[in-house]
Design a protein around this motif. Structure first.
Motif, PDB file in Angstrom:
ATOM      1  N   VAL A 116      -6.519  -0.684  -2.643  1.00 39.38           N
ATOM      2  CA  VAL A 116      -5.804   0.579  -2.841  1.00 39.38           C
ATOM      3  C   VAL A 116      -5.973   1.116  -4.258  1.00 39.38           C
ATOM      4  O   VAL A 116      -6.101   2.325  -4.462  1.00 39.38           O
ATOM      5  CB  VAL A 116      -4.313   0.400  -2.488  1.00 39.38           C
ATOM      6  N   LEU A 117      -6.010   0.237  -5.255  1.00 37.68           N
ATOM      7  CA  LEU A 117      -6.150   0.705  -6.643  1.00 37.68           C
ATOM      8  C   LEU A 117      -7.475   1.421  -6.882  1.00 37.68           C
ATOM      9  O   LEU A 117      -7.604   2.182  -7.854  1.00 37.68           O
ATOM     10  CB  LEU A 117      -6.003  -0.460  -7.620  1.00 37.68           C
ATOM     11  N   GLU A 177       0.835  -1.201   0.000  1.00 37.66           N
ATOM     12  CA  GLU A 177       0.000   0.000   0.000  1.00 37.66           C
ATOM     13  C   GLU A 177       0.870   1.251   0.000  1.00 37.66           C
ATOM     14  O   GLU A 177       0.598   2.206  -0.732  1.00 37.66           O
ATOM     15  CB  GLU A 177      -0.950   0.018   1.195  1.00 37.66           C
ATOM     16  N   ARG A 178       1.907   1.238   0.814  1.00 37.15           N
ATOM     17  CA  ARG A 178       2.844   2.367   0.880  1.00 37.15           C
ATOM     18  C   ARG A 178       3.462   2.615  -0.496  1.00 37.15           C
ATOM     19  O   ARG A 178       3.598   3.757  -0.946  1.00 37.15           O
ATOM     20  CB  ARG A 178       3.934   2.037   1.904  1.00 37.15           C
ATOM     21  N   THR A 179       3.839   1.540  -1.160  1.00 29.77           N
ATOM     22  CA  THR A 179       4.436   1.642  -2.495  1.00 29.77           C
ATOM     23  C   THR A 179       3.455   2.253  -3.485  1.00 29.77           C
ATOM     24  O   THR A 179       3.790   3.211  -4.208  1.00 29.77           O
ATOM     25  CB  THR A 179       4.865   0.250  -2.987  1.00 29.77           C
ATOM     26  N   LEU A 180       2.259   1.720  -3.539  1.00 23.88           N
ATOM     27  CA  LEU A 180       1.269   2.197  -4.501  1.00 23.88           C
ATOM     28  C   LEU A 180       0.923   3.663  -4.266  1.00 23.88           C
ATOM     29  O   LEU A 180       0.841   4.457  -5.226  1.00 23.88           O
ATOM     30  CB  LEU A 180       0.019   1.335  -4.434  1.00 23.88           C
ATOM     31  N   VAL A 226      -2.793  -9.351  -2.811  1.00 25.75           N
ATOM     32  CA  VAL A 226      -3.806  -9.069  -3.833  1.00 25.75           C
ATOM     33  C   VAL A 226      -4.979  -8.301  -3.249  1.00 25.75           C
ATOM     34  O   VAL A 226      -5.465  -7.324  -3.847  1.00 25.75           O
ATOM     35  CB  VAL A 226      -4.279 -10.375  -4.502  1.00 25.75           C
ATOM     36  N   ALA A 227      -5.438  -8.691  -2.072  1.00 19.67           N
ATOM     37  CA  ALA A 227      -6.558  -7.988  -1.444  1.00 19.67           C
ATOM     38  C   ALA A 227      -6.186  -6.538  -1.148  1.00 19.67           C
ATOM     39  O   ALA A 227      -6.997  -5.617  -1.351  1.00 19.67           O
ATOM     40  CB  ALA A 227      -6.969  -8.705  -0.162  1.00 19.67           C
TER      41      ALA A 227
END
Length: 313
Positions: free
Chosen positions: A52-53, A18-21, A46-47
């Motif tokens: 996040v996307l 999540e931090r990366t995205l 994946v979840a």
């Protein structure tokens, strides 16, 4: 504005992805699109990614498939990329907000450059900044091949590639170090543009290949041998460089606690020394107990945390 495709290859980094995205979402120069490929994660990656996307401010796509390895994932993602530039970030690393803006601007100003790279903070699993590659070396600018052959390698999260050049190359799916062989081949094809700023964060934890110095050095040598015919270096010169690299690597083996291997490298590669003082300094390193190296590393990390604190974006 120049267009760039961004890729996040994901594998078992549920605590970090999540931090990366979100660091890609926060870029001042937003990508044309984001491609995420989950390479057979066995955790909750994946979840996390799907959740996040939903907040992604630009087009994105997620592919979930069985494990094929990082290099295969990068090759697959590149076939889906378009625009002038290409960049990827590992699912545990972080970009600072101006990373893409700075690197694309640098490439716009350097038409001879095949890629742009910069410095990175090293962060631990709790986002503490424990070092910076800017403390190691300035790195070369332009012709990076001599530095690469001697094991001086920048951090991959800081890299943006010129896509038209990268189309002529691919990641070797049998390689242990996903970028090193590609960097060697690209360095023979053109210049690398150096950004002296810290523009990314490279997470350090036990699963990093870079933590296994023996494995890393052996892959440096193997990759050099695989692409030797493409390099503007004779076999005789490459043998000499490899001997120097092995001798320089004695210190890395000592830090890792592999004294027996370090003594073997020292003995077998004395021809790779460049001065008597280098031999003397290496002998001193060989005499220092591993516990002192570990204590010194912990001290430096604590000093860095006091200096830099946590990564805040």
């Amino acid at each position: 504005m120049s267009e760039i495709t961004v890729v996040v290859p994901s594998y078992n980094h549920a605590p970090f992805v999540e931090r990366t995205l979100r660091s890609t979402f926060a870029q001042s120069h937003q990508p044309k699109k984001l491609i995420v490929i989950d390479d057979g994660s066995k955790d909750e990656s994946v979840a996390v990614i799907e959740r996040v996307l939903a907040d992604c401010p630009f087009p994105s796509e997620l592919t979930v498939r069985p494990n094929r390895g990082l290099c295969a994932t990068l090759n697959e993602s590149f076939t889906k990329a378009d625009g002038e530039y290409f960049a990827y970030i590992g699912s545990d690393d972080v970009w600072l907000p101006t990373m893409l803006a700075e690197q694309t601007a640098l490439l716009e100003s350097r038409s001879d450059a095949v890629l742009a790279f910069g410095h990175a903070y090293l962060i631990d699993e709790d986002d503490n900044i424990i070092d910076s590659t800017a403390n190691w070396t300035d790195f070369a600018d332009g012709n990076m091949l001599p530095s690469l052959l001697r094991g001086q390698i920048f951090s991959s999260p800081s890299v943006v590639y010129r896509r038209s050049i990268l189309e002529n190359f691919r990641w070797n799916e049998d390689s242990i170090l996903e970028d090193y062989e590609l960097y060697l081949r690209l360095a023979a094809a053109g210049d690398f543009a150096r950004n002296s700023n810290v523009i990314s964060a490279w997470r350090q934890h036990r699963s990093n290949v870079s933590g296994d110095f023996s494995r890393m050095m052996n892959e440096w040598i193997a990759a050099q041998d695989r692409v030797a015919g493409e390099l503007p270096v004779s076999r005789e010169e490459l043998d000499r460089i490899q001997s120097e690299l092995k001798f320089d690597s004695v210190a890395g083996f000592v830090r890792g606690g592999h004294k027996r291997e370090a003594w073997t490298l020292f003995r077998d590669n004395l021809g790779g020394t460049r001065s008597v003082s280098q031999i003397a300094k290496t002998l001193v390193r060989l005499a220092i107990p591993r516990s002192l190296f570990a204590a010194n590393r912990r001290r430096k990390q604590q000093e860095a945390i006091k200096k830099y604190g946590k990564l805040v974006i």
